[in-house]
Design a protein around this motif. Structure first.
Motif, PDB file in Angstrom:
ATOM      1  N   CYS A 109       0.813  -1.226   0.000  1.00 60.26           N
ATOM      2  CA  CYS A 109       0.000   0.000   0.000  1.00 60.26           C
ATOM      3  C   CYS A 109       0.845   1.274   0.000  1.00 60.26           C
ATOM      4  O   CYS A 109       0.400   2.300  -0.476  1.00 60.26           O
ATOM      5  N   GLY A 119      -1.644   4.066  -0.005  1.00 59.01           N
ATOM      6  CA  GLY A 119      -1.419   4.837   1.215  1.00 59.01           C
ATOM      7  C   GLY A 119      -0.471   5.993   0.919  1.00 59.01           C
ATOM      8  O   GLY A 119       0.180   6.018  -0.133  1.00 59.01           O
ATOM      9  N   ILE A 128      -0.647  13.208   7.768  1.00 58.54           N
ATOM     10  CA  ILE A 128      -2.094  13.338   7.970  1.00 58.54           C
ATOM     11  C   ILE A 128      -2.419  13.162   9.455  1.00 58.54           C
ATOM     12  O   ILE A 128      -3.243  13.861  10.015  1.00 58.54           O
ATOM     13  N   HIS A 129      -1.715  12.211  10.081  1.00 54.46           N
ATOM     14  CA  HIS A 129      -2.059  11.841  11.464  1.00 54.46           C
ATOM     15  C   HIS A 129      -0.944  12.152  12.447  1.00 54.46           C
ATOM     16  O   HIS A 129      -0.905  11.596  13.541  1.00 54.46           O
ATOM     17  N   THR A 139      -0.728   5.404  14.998  1.00 52.48           N
ATOM     18  CA  THR A 139      -1.277   5.157  13.658  1.00 52.48           C
ATOM     19  C   THR A 139      -1.074   3.713  13.238  1.00 52.48           C
ATOM     20  O   THR A 139      -1.996   3.056  12.765  1.00 52.48           O
ATOM     21  N   TRP A 144      -6.204   3.349  10.802  1.00 51.68           N
ATOM     22  CA  TRP A 144      -7.332   4.238  10.526  1.00 51.68           C
ATOM     23  C   TRP A 144      -8.247   3.435   9.615  1.00 51.68           C
ATOM     24  O   TRP A 144      -8.330   3.721   8.414  1.00 51.68           O
ATOM     25  N   ALA A 146     -11.254   3.169   8.839  1.00 51.70           N
ATOM     26  CA  ALA A 146     -12.244   3.791   7.972  1.00 51.70           C
ATOM     27  C   ALA A 146     -11.581   4.431   6.748  1.00 51.70           C
ATOM     28  O   ALA A 146     -12.233   4.625   5.724  1.00 51.70           O
ATOM     29  N   LYS A 147     -10.265   4.724   6.861  1.00 53.90           N
ATOM     30  CA  LYS A 147      -9.548   5.371   5.751  1.00 53.90           C
ATOM     31  C   LYS A 147      -8.701   4.376   4.969  1.00 53.90           C
ATOM     32  O   LYS A 147      -7.934   4.776   4.084  1.00 53.90           O
ATOM     33  N   GLY A 148      -8.744   3.101   5.373  1.00 48.94           N
ATOM     34  CA  GLY A 148      -8.006   2.089   4.616  1.00 48.94           C
ATOM     35  C   GLY A 148      -6.661   1.714   5.193  1.00 48.94           C
ATOM     36  O   GLY A 148      -5.938   0.912   4.609  1.00 48.94           O
ATOM     37  N   GLU A 183       0.686  14.711   1.411  1.00 51.04           N
ATOM     38  CA  GLU A 183      -0.660  14.930   1.964  1.00 51.04           C
ATOM     39  C   GLU A 183      -0.504  15.310   3.425  1.00 51.04           C
ATOM     40  O   GLU A 183       0.411  14.838   4.088  1.00 51.04           O
TER      41      GLU A 183
END
Ligand code: HEC
Length: 195
Positions: A109, A119, A128-129, A139, A144, A146-148, A183
């Motif tokens: 990913c 990812g 992001i996190h 993390t 996460w 729900a985000k994959g 990101e």
């Protein structure tokens, strides 16, 4: 032959046939197995009643989930110290362990060089996190979903988990080819020991 005359049941074209009923015990087994088969079919295959396969499956699933939860409660995920995670980023043995695990579980990913694929790119200065090692630990451990990003905390040994955090930290600024665009927010990474 005369002594058998009274037992003759049929006579056809002069051929006589004796009446030889099955013995009672054999008939009992026959009827018994019919009744048993019907009850067995209803009870197990069609799942009526408490002892049915489905009820048994549910009960056993509940039991094993409870056992897993008990184990997790007894062995909570303890985040390692930030200093140890940062020190790991300079320890070749830690990085080797993590590189092997990364290739197997993360590269599909995040890319072989963590340059980002499905990812995010893990080598740039945007997160992001959160990019502090304790946040990276959270993390990777909790994911996460729900985000994959899957949770890995229970899927690997604690030393592998913390080695991966050190490894990701060690990749900061590695500038791999074909990076995925950054990101998240810019983060100044914590300094590694001795630098
Ligand atoms: C099934 C795909 C998948 C796998 C496998 C995967 N990740 Fe992720 N990962 C993601 C996605 C998608 C995100 C972004 C989540 C979001 O947008 O919130 C992510 C986010 C992250 C982040 C946070 C990045 C940031 O900018 O905050 C880290 C760190 C990370 N993954 C590390 C790992 C590690 C280490 C492994 C291997 C143990 C791994 N991932 C395996 C899909 C994956």
């Amino acid at each position: 032959m005369a002594q058998f005359e009274d037992k003759v049941l049929h006579e056809l074209d002069g051929i006589k046939e004796y009446d030889n009923p099955m013995p009672g015990w054999l008939m009992a087994i026959w009827w018994g197995s019919l009744v048993f088969a019907a009850a067995y079919l209803g009870f197990y295959a069609l799942s009526f009643g408490e002892g049915s396969m489905e009820a048994e499956y549910r009960a056993e699933t509940q039991q094993s989930l409870a056992a897993v939860q008990t184990h997790f409660d007894a062995h909570p995920l303890v985040p390692p110290k930030a200093a140890d995670l940062l020190a790991g980023a300079k320890n070749p043995a830690v990085l080797d362990l993590a590189a092997a695990r990364f290739a197997k579980s993360c590269a599909p990913c995040h890319g072989a060089q963590a340059q980002g694929l499905i990812g995010p790119n893990l080598t740039d200065d945007r997160w992001i996190h959160g990019g502090q090692v304790e946040q990276i630990f959270q993390t990777i451990a909790k994911g996460w979903p729900a985000k994959g990003m899957p949770p890995w905390g229970r899927a690997m040994k604690p030393e592998e988990l913390s080695a991966l955090v050190s490894y990701v930290r060690s990749l900061q600024g590695s500038n791999p080819p074909n990076p995925k665009p950054a990101e998240g927010d810019p983060v100044v990474p914590e300094p590694l020991p001795g630098s």
